[in-house]
Scaffold this motif. Structure first.
Motif, mmCIF file in Angstrom:
data_model
loop_
_atom_site.group_PDB
_atom_site.id
_atom_site.type_symbol
_atom_site.label_atom_id
_atom_site.label_comp_id
_atom_site.label_asym_id
_atom_site.label_seq_id
_atom_site.Cartn_x
_atom_site.Cartn_y
_atom_site.Cartn_z
ATOM 1 N N VAL A 776 0.858 -1.196 0.000
ATOM 2 C CA VAL A 776 0.000 0.000 0.000
ATOM 3 C C VAL A 776 0.893 1.244 0.000
ATOM 4 O O VAL A 776 1.751 1.384 0.867
ATOM 5 N N PRO A 777 0.714 2.158 -0.973
ATOM 6 C CA PRO A 777 1.532 3.391 -0.978
ATOM 7 C C PRO A 777 1.230 4.226 0.268
ATOM 8 O O PRO A 777 0.094 4.235 0.754
ATOM 9 N N SER A 778 2.222 4.935 0.786
ATOM 10 C CA SER A 778 2.042 5.708 2.026
ATOM 11 C C SER A 778 0.973 6.794 1.865
ATOM 12 O O SER A 778 0.308 7.165 2.835
ATOM 13 N N SER A 779 0.770 7.278 0.631
ATOM 14 C CA SER A 779 -0.242 8.308 0.386
ATOM 15 C C SER A 779 -1.662 7.752 0.510
ATOM 16 O O SER A 779 -2.610 8.489 0.752
ATOM 17 N N GLU A 780 -1.797 6.416 0.327
ATOM 18 C CA GLU A 780 -3.119 5.788 0.363
ATOM 19 C C GLU A 780 -3.498 5.287 1.763
ATOM 20 O O GLU A 780 -4.617 4.812 1.972
ATOM 21 N N VAL A 781 -2.562 5.332 2.718
ATOM 22 C CA VAL A 781 -2.795 4.752 4.058
ATOM 23 C C VAL A 781 -4.009 5.380 4.717
ATOM 24 O O VAL A 781 -4.853 4.677 5.310
ATOM 25 N N ASP A 782 -4.160 6.720 4.598
ATOM 26 C CA ASP A 782 -5.277 7.438 5.218
ATOM 27 C C ASP A 782 -6.619 6.903 4.715
ATOM 28 O O ASP A 782 -7.531 6.616 5.501
ATOM 29 N N VAL A 783 -6.748 6.755 3.390
ATOM 30 C CA VAL A 783 -7.999 6.290 2.764
ATOM 31 C C VAL A 783 -8.300 4.845 3.185
ATOM 32 O O VAL A 783 -9.429 4.517 3.540
ATOM 33 N N VAL A 784 -7.261 3.984 3.170
ATOM 34 C CA VAL A 784 -7.444 2.570 3.512
ATOM 35 C C VAL A 784 -7.895 2.437 4.966
ATOM 36 O O VAL A 784 -8.808 1.664 5.280
ATOM 37 N N CYS A 785 -7.277 3.215 5.866
ATOM 38 C CA CYS A 785 -7.621 3.139 7.290
ATOM 39 C C CYS A 785 -9.060 3.557 7.549
ATOM 40 O O CYS A 785 -9.760 2.959 8.368
ATOM 41 N N SER A 786 -9.503 4.593 6.856
ATOM 42 C CA SER A 786 -10.870 5.092 7.073
ATOM 43 C C SER A 786 -11.918 4.107 6.564
ATOM 44 O O SER A 786 -13.020 4.033 7.101
ATOM 45 N N SER A 787 -11.590 3.326 5.530
ATOM 46 C CA SER A 787 -12.579 2.392 4.962
ATOM 47 C C SER A 787 -12.471 0.978 5.535
ATOM 48 O O SER A 787 -13.201 0.081 5.110
ATOM 49 N N LEU A 788 -11.576 0.778 6.494
ATOM 50 C CA LEU A 788 -11.364 -0.563 7.063
ATOM 51 C C LEU A 788 -12.472 -0.892 8.065
ATOM 52 O O LEU A 788 -12.774 -0.078 8.933
ATOM 53 N N PRO A 789 -13.100 -2.080 7.977
ATOM 54 C CA PRO A 789 -14.140 -2.458 8.957
ATOM 55 C C PRO A 789 -13.562 -2.529 10.383
ATOM 56 O O PRO A 789 -12.395 -2.862 10.573
ATOM 57 N N ASP A 790 -14.421 -2.226 11.378
ATOM 58 C CA ASP A 790 -13.980 -2.154 12.789
ATOM 59 C C ASP A 790 -13.306 -3.436 13.262
ATOM 60 O O ASP A 790 -12.329 -3.398 14.021
ATOM 61 N N LEU A 791 -13.844 -4.565 12.836
ATOM 62 C CA LEU A 791 -13.319 -5.858 13.288
ATOM 63 C C LEU A 791 -11.852 -6.042 12.899
ATOM 64 O O LEU A 791 -11.061 -6.618 13.644
ATOM 65 N N TYR A 792 -11.498 -5.500 11.722
ATOM 66 C CA TYR A 792 -10.134 -5.683 11.206
ATOM 67 C C TYR A 792 -9.163 -4.618 11.727
ATOM 68 O O TYR A 792 -7.956 -4.768 11.571
ATOM 69 N N VAL A 793 -9.709 -3.556 12.340
ATOM 70 C CA VAL A 793 -8.851 -2.521 12.928
ATOM 71 C C VAL A 793 -8.038 -3.127 14.076
ATOM 72 O O VAL A 793 -6.821 -2.936 14.173
ATOM 73 N N GLU A 794 -8.735 -3.904 14.935
ATOM 74 C CA GLU A 794 -8.052 -4.566 16.056
ATOM 75 C C GLU A 794 -6.972 -5.516 15.554
ATOM 76 O O GLU A 794 -5.853 -5.541 16.064
ATOM 77 N N LYS A 795 -7.333 -6.300 14.536
ATOM 78 C CA LYS A 795 -6.381 -7.286 13.991
ATOM 79 C C LYS A 795 -5.166 -6.596 13.381
ATOM 80 O O LYS A 795 -4.040 -7.060 13.522
ATOM 81 N N LEU A 796 -5.423 -5.454 12.713
ATOM 82 C CA LEU A 796 -4.321 -4.715 12.086
ATOM 83 C C LEU A 796 -3.411 -4.102 13.147
ATOM 84 O O LEU A 796 -2.182 -4.127 13.006
ATOM 85 N N LEU A 797 -4.000 -3.603 14.230
ATOM 86 C CA LEU A 797 -3.189 -3.038 15.328
ATOM 87 C C LEU A 797 -2.290 -4.114 15.940
ATOM 88 O O LEU A 797 -1.120 -3.872 16.231
ATOM 89 N N GLU A 798 -2.852 -5.303 16.128
ATOM 90 C CA GLU A 798 -2.085 -6.410 16.697
ATOM 91 C C GLU A 798 -0.942 -6.812 15.764
ATOM 92 O O GLU A 798 0.181 -7.076 16.200
#
Length: 898
Positions: A776-798
């Motif tokens: 994922v390009p660093s410029s796209e990180v903001d967009v990807v994070c905002s559209s990520l489902p809540d369940l996968y936010v925890e998994k991504l943080l881990e």
């Protein structure tokens, strides 16, 4: 998936020989029945996930560094791959083995057992049914063999013996050298060494004498034997197959061969004999090592002194005392710069750089058993307290102890961290509670009671301001202020010794357990009045609050763990844990393990980071983990399989029972290696108080890491760490038929990043997740994070927390962590209790990098300031005018240097 054994801290060396790896940067140290690998360049320690049945007494390392042979007290051997960190083969030598050594070409290895030397074919690259094939058996010495050394070309080897003789044997049948016996000593041979590319030999005996032997033949002068009759060899091989234990080819040496036998053979002559000490103040030489390239001889003595000599002239380079205990093992690395010393008495391990006269490594475990442990709030450090009165702080990532506090005069009973993580508190039987600062490494507060009192337990509140300690002789609880160091209150009310204290993490409530069969709850805000008294059926041994503070767990002497809603003083559940402890029977026990277990109970409790499970341990080799809600046993961890410890077996061995009682009653520890011996009736020498004893297996304390990824236990063996296995395990999450690696790569190529991340998490393979996130390009990180489902936010943080541990893409992953927390912070806050372990894991990883980078930046700033000062001093003209104190410019320069 249950946690797996990941490391052994607190014990760095027990007994056996130390070995440097081929590159000379790592050191293998036997620790009980396990083996630890100390990486001296990267400052890390790793305990291999394998164990022998008894304590390891000798280690043989192959020249290429890929294989090791570990042999225990009874002669059971493990062939271990140091690359795969696994056991390849098991072998039993039937009798205790004193030493093992691979030949320099790696094709053979010699084992000394009794008064014999056995030459085996070394396990090779090809697959074999039996990795240990006996080639030759060598007879010669009359007493036990003690040491081995090979010539550089693997043609011959020398064996030292307790009968004061040294034997040189040919690894092949040489016409002019089959065996040769050397005398000249008046005590046990400790070590023998060949000179580089020569048959010349040095022998060293226990009475600190060195003999230099010169050979009249060079290594090239060894003549091969004429070939034997093939038919005879075939018949001999067939006869050997019929034997239960094949002996290979037998070579019988004679101490005084006839003149005819010695004609046209290799001859040795003694050129010189040196004595290490003329005064006789420390005459017991215990260990030696020789580096052939630099001609450096290192010798260790029973008094803890070591000498460095240059051979063959015997010039003393250096002499130093490292402790007052016997040096048990010495090893020199391949370059000859580093010397490793092992002292089994204190459990010390030292690596000394002799040219710069500095320590590369200096580690020591607790002299007696560890009693208590605590994790720091971020999980980076562990503090342990021992019966030796020492408080040690360990780094969990490197497994090294980095500070030891020795202020206590008696055994430490409890240790804990404050919420900041920079203050360690310890309670002791010497009547003090001490606070240690981890910034300046000093004891900045000492709390005492008006009358001398032995403290058995300790607790500190969540703010770190209130310190409480329980007494075991006056039955009182003492409360101090951390800020002023003054005694605030003395809580009386218990009618028995205080066994445990615990502060509620969320409220100002202190729970105290006592042997008077009660648990009292004290309200800090209401002048320390007793808020509630919970009555138990048995003496209470330990209490623990759940991390959210809503539940209290209590372990009592009857083996029960009860759970309480402390607000309403109501019991919510109980676990009958006595049967799960599964006691072992000690060697001298008169009753069976089953009967003994009826009186046993859990002595330590700890909730997991999420509060759903509880860990419990006691006087047993098992640690149990229970599900609190279902009140069922989830898993039992067997913390040791070391039968050198007592109370390991459920039933006594019938072979050890005689008509006069157990064989364990016979004290066999009166002589041998320790220099303690009673040679004849009426003759007394050495320490008569020395007794052979077996330490009993027990778990004194268990604690869960705040990150939820691991837990630790202090045991007889040391501090054991268990962490979630990070190996390749297929553990899919909400898997669909369309989720395949090829489809993920396809989605990634179409630049549908969010979809690709979700699919990768469904497949749950770490390497694939890493590949997708790094694409994922660093410029796209903001967009990807905002559209990520809540369940996968925890998994991504881990995932980010674990990726920080190993990845070099620091800024990229920091962007991910920053955007996730900024965009989903409010939603994550509502589930803070559940997410706390993940957030702490992330914080621990970022904190470690912050410390590393800040140190580097400070060093770079210092270098730039120094360069500027030098340039100004020499009057050099700079292209642009800049001030040395300009912090921003210096920081940008330091980034450039980095």
């Amino acid at each position: 998936l249950p946690p797996q054994f990941s490391g052994l801290l607190g014990t760095v060396y027990r007994r056996g020989n130390l070995s440097f790896t081929r590159d000379g940067n790592s050191l293998l140290s036997p620790v009980g029945n396990r083996i630890s690998l100390f990486d001296l360049k990267n400052n890390k320690c790793e305990t291999l996930p394998l164990a022998t049945r008894l304590n390891i007494v000798c280690v043989g390392l192959s020249p290429d560094g890929s294989l090791a042979i570990l042999i225990d007290e009874e002669g059971a051997a493990l062939l271990v791959s140091l690359i795969g960190k696994c056991v390849i083969h098991q072998f039993y030598f039937h009798k205790p083995v004193h030493s093992v050594s691979f030949s320099p070409d790696g094709k053979k290895f010699v084992v000394t057992k009794d008064n014999l030397a056995y030459l085996y074919h070394a396990p090779g690259k090809k697959r074999e049914f039996n990795a240990f094939v006996l080639d030759k058996t060598y007879y010669g010495p009359y007493d036990e063999t003690t040491c081995i050394d090979w010539t550089d070309d693997s043609k011959c080897f020398a064996v030292g013996s307790k009968d004061m003789s040294t034997w040189v044997f040919g690894a092949e049948r040489w016409a002019n050298l089959i065996y040769y016996s050397l005398g000249g000593h008046k005590d046990v041979i400790v070590a023998c060494f060949f000179e580089e590319n020569s048959l010349d030999l040095y022998t060293i005996s226990q009475d600190a004498a060195l003999c230099v032997w010169q050979c009249d033949t060079e290594l090239d002068g060894l003549k091969p034997m004429p070939p034997k009759d093939a038919a005879k060899e075939k018949k001999a091989a067939e006869d050997e197959e019929l034997l239960e234990e094949p002996k290979g080819e037998e070579i019988h040496g004679k101490a005084d061969p006839s003149e005819q036998e010695t004609r046209n053979k290799v001859k040795y002559s003694r050129v010189a004999k040196f004595f290490f000490n003329k005064e006789g103040d420390f005459n017991n030489l215990t260990a030696a090592a020789y580096h052939k390239k630099t001609h450096l001889l290192v010798t260790g003595f029973a008094s803890g002194i070591f000498h460095l000599h240059e051979l063959p002239d015997f010039n003393l380079i250096h002499s130093l005392s490292i402790s007052d205990q016997r040096i048990a093992s010495i090893s020199i690395n391949c370059t000859g710069d580093w010397i490793a010393f092992g002292c089994s008495g204190l459990g010390q391990l030292l690596v000394w750089e002799w040219q710069s006269e500095s320590y590369v490594l200096k580690q020591q475990g607790h002299f007696n058993s560890m009693v208590s442990l605590a994790y720091s709030p971020d999980g980076q450090y562990i503090v342990t307290g021992g019966e030796d009165g020492k408080v040690k702080v360990w780094n969990t990532s490197s497994s090294f102890c980095f500070v030891t506090f020795t202020e206590h005069n008696s055994g430490v009973t409890a240790v804990t961290f404050t919420s900041t993580g920079y203050v360690v508190l310890s309670a002791s039987l010497d009547g003090t509670v001490r606070a240690f600062d981890l910034h300046r490494y000093r004891n900045f507060r000492t709390f005492t009671s008006p009358r001398p009192s032995q403290f058995s337990c300790l607790a500190v509140d969540s703010s770190g301001e209130i310190v409480a300690a329980g007494s075991q002789d006056s039955f009182e609880i003492f409360i101090w202020s951390m800020q002023s160091g003054r005694l605030l209150d003395v809580l009386a009310g218990h009618e028995g010794p205080i066994s445990s204290l615990s502060f509620n993490p969320m409220k100002c409530v202190l729970a105290s357990a006592s042997w008077d069969k009660t648990v009292k709850l004290w309200d800090m805000l209401d002048s320390w009045r007793t808020k509630e008294t919970l009555i138990m059926n048995s003496d209470v041994l330990v209490v623990a609050f759940r991390p959210d503070g809503r539940e209290l767990a209590v372990a009592a002497l009857n083996g029960q763990i009860t759970f309480w809603d402390h607000e309403n003083a109501a019991q919510t559940g109980s676990i009958e844990g006595r049967h799960d402890l599964q006691m072992g029977r000690k060697e001298l026990d008169k009753i069976t393990a089953k009967q003994a277990a009826k009186g046993k109970s859990f002595t330590t409790l700890c909730y997991s980071a999420d509060g759903q499970s509880i860990l419990a341990g006691g006087l047993s080799k098992f640690v149990c983990i229970y599900n609190v809600k279902e009140q069922i046993l989830m898993k039992k961890f067997e913390i040791s399989c070391n039968y050198s410890l007592d109370a390991m077996e459920e039933y006594l061995d019938r072979r050890k029972m005689t008509e006069f009682g157990s064989m364990a009653l016979i004290d066999e520890g009166g002589g041998g290696d320790e220099g303690v011996a009673i040679p004849l009736p009426g003759v007394k020498r050495g320490d008569m108080s020395y007794r052979h004893f077996k330490p009993e297996i027990r778990v004194t304390c268990v604690r869960f890491c705040p990150t939820g990824r691991s837990w630790a236990a202090t045991t007889t063996e040391g501090l054991l760490l268990y962490s979630l296995d990070s190996g390749l395990i297929f553990d899919p999450f909400e898997l669909d038929i369309d989720v395949t690696p090829s489809n993920i790569h396809k989605t990634l190529s179409q630049k549908e990043y969010t979809m690709a991340i979700v699919m990768a998490f469904k497949l749950n393979e770490k390497k694939l997740i890493q590949e997708v996130i790094e694409a994922v390009p660093s410029s796209e990180v903001d967009v990807v994070c905002s559209s990520l489902p809540d369940l996968y936010v925890e998994k991504l943080l881990e995932f980010l927390a674990s990726a920080f541990e190993t990845s070099c893409h620091l800024e990229f992953y920091l962007i991910w962590a920053h955007k996730l927390l900024m965009l989903h912070g409010q939603k994550l806050k509502t589930r803070s209790v559940k997410l706390l372990p993940v957030i702490q894991f992330l914080q621990k990883s970022i904190q470690r990098h912050f410390e590393d980078v800040s140190k580097l930046c400070e060093w770079n700033i210092y270098n730039i300031k120094y360069a500027l000062a030098i340039s100004q001093q020499r009057g050099m003209k700079r292209p642009a005018e800049e001030t040395p104190g300009d912090e921003e410019e210096l920081n940008s320069d330091s980034d450039y240097l980095m």
